[in-house]
Design an enzyme around this catalytic site. Sequence first.
Site, PDB file in Angstrom:
ATOM      1  N   LYS A   1       0.833  -1.210   0.000  1.00 47.62           N
ATOM      2  CA  LYS A   1       0.000   0.000   0.000  1.00 47.62           C
ATOM      3  C   LYS A   1       0.867   1.260   0.000  1.00 47.62           C
ATOM      4  O   LYS A   1       0.591   2.210  -0.735  1.00 47.62           O
ATOM      5  CB  LYS A   1      -0.930   0.011   1.215  1.00 47.62           C
ATOM      6  CG  LYS A   1      -2.054  -1.001   1.126  1.00 47.62           C
ATOM      7  CD  LYS A   1      -2.863  -1.022   2.407  1.00 47.62           C
ATOM      8  CE  LYS A   1      -3.987  -2.029   2.355  1.00 47.62           C
ATOM      9  NZ  LYS A   1      -4.802  -2.029   3.588  1.00 47.62           N
TER      10      LYS A   1
ATOM     11  N   SER B   1      -0.682   0.551   6.105  1.00 50.66           N
ATOM     12  CA  SER B   1      -1.105  -0.303   7.211  1.00 50.66           C
ATOM     13  C   SER B   1      -2.140  -1.298   6.723  1.00 50.66           C
ATOM     14  O   SER B   1      -2.922  -1.001   5.825  1.00 50.66           O
ATOM     15  CB  SER B   1      -1.688   0.569   8.332  1.00 50.66           C
ATOM     16  OG  SER B   1      -1.947  -0.201   9.482  1.00 50.66           O
ATOM     17  N   ASP B   2      -2.119  -2.483   7.311  1.00 51.64           N
ATOM     18  CA  ASP B   2      -3.120  -3.494   6.983  1.00 51.64           C
ATOM     19  C   ASP B   2      -3.364  -4.331   8.228  1.00 51.64           C
ATOM     20  O   ASP B   2      -2.474  -4.469   9.071  1.00 51.64           O
ATOM     21  CB  ASP B   2      -2.659  -4.381   5.831  1.00 51.64           C
ATOM     22  CG  ASP B   2      -3.798  -5.221   5.297  1.00 51.64           C
ATOM     23  OD1 ASP B   2      -4.684  -4.655   4.623  1.00 51.64           O
ATOM     24  OD2 ASP B   2      -3.833  -6.429   5.573  1.00 51.64           O
ATOM     25  N   GLN B   3      -4.568  -4.892   8.316  1.00 49.56           N
ATOM     26  CA  GLN B   3      -4.921  -5.654   9.516  1.00 49.56           C
ATOM     27  C   GLN B   3      -5.778  -6.862   9.167  1.00 49.56           C
ATOM     28  O   GLN B   3      -6.640  -6.790   8.293  1.00 49.56           O
ATOM     29  CB  GLN B   3      -5.696  -4.748  10.474  1.00 49.56           C
ATOM     30  CG  GLN B   3      -6.059  -5.401  11.789  1.00 49.56           C
ATOM     31  CD  GLN B   3      -6.829  -4.449  12.686  1.00 49.56           C
ATOM     32  OE1 GLN B   3      -7.948  -4.079  12.387  1.00 49.56           O
ATOM     33  NE2 GLN B   3      -6.204  -4.045  13.779  1.00 49.56           N
TER      34      GLN B   3
ATOM     35  N   GLY C   1      -0.086  -4.809  10.254  1.00 46.57           N
ATOM     36  CA  GLY C   1       1.171  -4.522   9.579  1.00 46.57           C
ATOM     37  C   GLY C   1       1.311  -3.022   9.426  1.00 46.57           C
ATOM     38  O   GLY C   1       0.336  -2.319   9.141  1.00 46.57           O
TER      39      GLY C   1
END
Length: 193
Positions: free
Chosen positions: A53, A69-71, A106
């Site tokens: 991203k 960011s990723d979740q 992340g």
Amino acid sequence: MTQPLLLASTSPFRKVLLDKFQYPFETANPNTDESSFSGESAEALVQRLAEQKAKACGNNYPEHLIIGSDQVCVINGKIIGKPHTVENACLQLKAASGQIVTFYTGLCLYNAKTGQSDVICEPFHVHFRQLTEQEIERYIEREMPLYCAGSFMCEGLGIALFNKLEGRDPNTLIGLPLIALREMLEKQGISIL
């Protein structure tokens, strides 16, 4: 002069979190494929997607420090994403009832100028209380958490679903680990205070 900051996200929740720093930033849609690879762990997935991203915005913002960011959440060893439907949200919350659910977030700080990335994965554990079917249905009806990993929003009514929260930074659960981000920004010469 310090580099400008960009949040590679359209999430209003991440924007509100980053606003806590009272530091100027822009936002952009990273528009990336969030599919997982076969056999990819939750930790590897969120780190890869956070970096993907951030880097996706690099061409349009070549002078910026870019935050990605990723979740995902993991229930009983299975990666769970956003439910998208009421039926899936009910299934996710039934699976979480009485369990310890781990959220992996992340975080990537990508320096578009130098091409360097700092990437981490922050875990956060949510201890769900035993939920009745009626509580699950009422919660979903009231909050409609269809675009939230795990089918709840802890910053709202979702807090009523838990016995305990456990982790380094409560902001991680909402989607942006601010303690880790402050550390990353400091390495790039940006002081929040």
